[in-house]
Structure formats: structure tokens, C-alpha cells
Design a protein around this motif. Sequence first.
Motif, PDB file in Angstrom:
ATOM      1  N   GLU A 122       3.497  -5.294   8.234  1.00 15.37           N
ATOM      2  CA  GLU A 122       2.396  -4.481   7.722  1.00 15.37           C
ATOM      3  C   GLU A 122       2.710  -3.959   6.323  1.00 15.37           C
ATOM      4  O   GLU A 122       1.891  -4.060   5.406  1.00 15.37           O
ATOM      5  CB  GLU A 122       2.118  -3.314   8.663  1.00 15.37           C
TER       6      GLU A 122
ATOM      7  N   HIS B  27       2.774  -7.003   3.674  1.00 10.06           N
ATOM      8  CA  HIS B  27       1.490  -7.611   3.296  1.00 10.06           C
ATOM      9  C   HIS B  27       0.503  -6.607   2.695  1.00 10.06           C
ATOM     10  O   HIS B  27      -0.345  -6.979   1.891  1.00 10.06           O
ATOM     11  CB  HIS B  27       0.865  -8.316   4.502  1.00 10.06           C
ATOM     12  N   HIS B  28       0.633  -5.337   3.058  1.00  9.43           N
ATOM     13  CA  HIS B  28      -0.249  -4.311   2.489  1.00  9.43           C
ATOM     14  C   HIS B  28       0.403  -3.563   1.333  1.00  9.43           C
ATOM     15  O   HIS B  28      -0.246  -2.738   0.699  1.00  9.43           O
ATOM     16  CB  HIS B  28      -0.678  -3.316   3.574  1.00  9.43           C
TER      17      HIS B  28
ATOM     18  N   THR C 231       2.652  -1.231   1.416  1.00 16.18           N
ATOM     19  CA  THR C 231       2.690   0.189   1.729  1.00 16.18           C
ATOM     20  C   THR C 231       4.106   0.567   2.184  1.00 16.18           C
ATOM     21  O   THR C 231       4.965  -0.301   2.332  1.00 16.18           O
ATOM     22  CB  THR C 231       1.690   0.529   2.845  1.00 16.18           C
TER      23      THR C 231
END
Length: 239
Positions: free
Chosen positions: A132, A135-136, A138
Motif C-alpha cells: 500500500e 504503490h500509493h 504514503t
Amino acid sequence: MKNKANAKSNTHSQFATANATPKIVKKYVFANADKQEKNKVLKTNPKQMSQHPLRTQIEEIVTLSDAEFDRVLGHFQEKTFKKHQIVLHQGDYASFDFFVVKGLMRVSRVDPDGKEHILQFGMENWWITDAEAFHHQTKSTLTVDCLEDTKTLSLTLENKEKLSKEMPKMQTFFLKKTTNGYIALQKRILCFLSSNANDRYHNLLSLYPGLMQRVPKAMIASYLGVTRETLSRLTKVES
């Protein structure tokens, strides 16, 4: 006197020229050395290229020529880590997706009560990161560390997207690997929901061959969500 001055001038000129040349050569040598060091991942002889673990995995899905695989490697960085080294701290940005060439890594999270939960192990030929966060782009909610000295090929999101755009074959490969990852995660969740500890244990043996000999039993128990006493009973039954 004039002839002596000219001779002296010529001598100084020759001496200066002789001393100038090594400086140029030295600078050229260092420049080339730096370039070779920077590109060390890109240069692979044909035999190594055909046996490369990343190429073997890619060609389970798509076929690459030597030139295409060399181009693929150019998007990766070779990174080595020591045992116990944390490569991604919880709260940091996930800059890389790691392909494990040699060694062993894990993804874990510590809950507010201080209990560690292991989500994934990454053995040879596995990809590992906080998906997560990667790919984001964050901050990570997970920690990735090394359980052994580890050698990886590391890929940034920018290079992954660039590679997918430049080479449709690699886009197909990444899509297939992502799909397989989702399926594996779904199976793991269902295993926890509907299976007993014995079934989860056998699933781990199938998914991670040889892992029991490489990590402490406490980590295996954490991954399975059982106590060490339960794990001991399972291993005794198995033996």
C-alpha cells in the motif's frame, strides 16, 4: 646565454607536459571506475544472464531476449543488507519493492500492546515491501527487516511504471504478479477464518519450504497466530 635560456625553457616545458599527462589519465581512470561501479548491475555475461533468478521468474510469464533482460536490469538497483537490518521503518515512505536474490526478509507490525504480528516472509525469488505504501507513496504502516544477510534487486515505483510503459511484456509480468499476490492474500485470510492451527501450519510448510530451519519458532508462531506451545504440539505430530 640566450641558447641556455631557451634550453632551460624547453626543459621546463617538457617537464610540465610529462607531469600533466598522468593527471589527465588519472582523472579518466577514476571517471571510468565510477561509471563501471554505477552500472555494475547492468553488466551481466550471457551465461549469468540466462541463469539469473529474476529472469527465470519473469520467463515463467513472458519471454525476454538477452537485450530485453539487460534493459530490465537497468531499472533496478542492487542493494545488500545485514542480518537484523531494518530496510523500511513503520512511518517511513516505501521507496522500493524488493526482489530477494539471496537471504530472508519479513514484513511485520507491532500493535499498541507491543505484540508483533508477522504478515509475510520473503525468501529467495520473493517480492517484498509494504504494498500500500509503495504503490500509493504514503507512509508505511509496516516494518520490513532482514532475518539473514540479504541481497536484493530494488525497484522504485517510478522505474516500475517506466518499465511497464516502455516494455508491454513487463507490464504483463507485473500485472500477473500483482494478481497472484492478491490471490495469496485472500487464501491467507480465508485460512485464518476457516482453518484450524494444523491446517495453517501445513499451509506454511507448503508456502515456505525450508523456513522452519531458518527462523526461530517464535516467529513461526507469530505468523500462524498461535502460541509457542501449540506450535510445539504441531511440530511433534509432524515429526
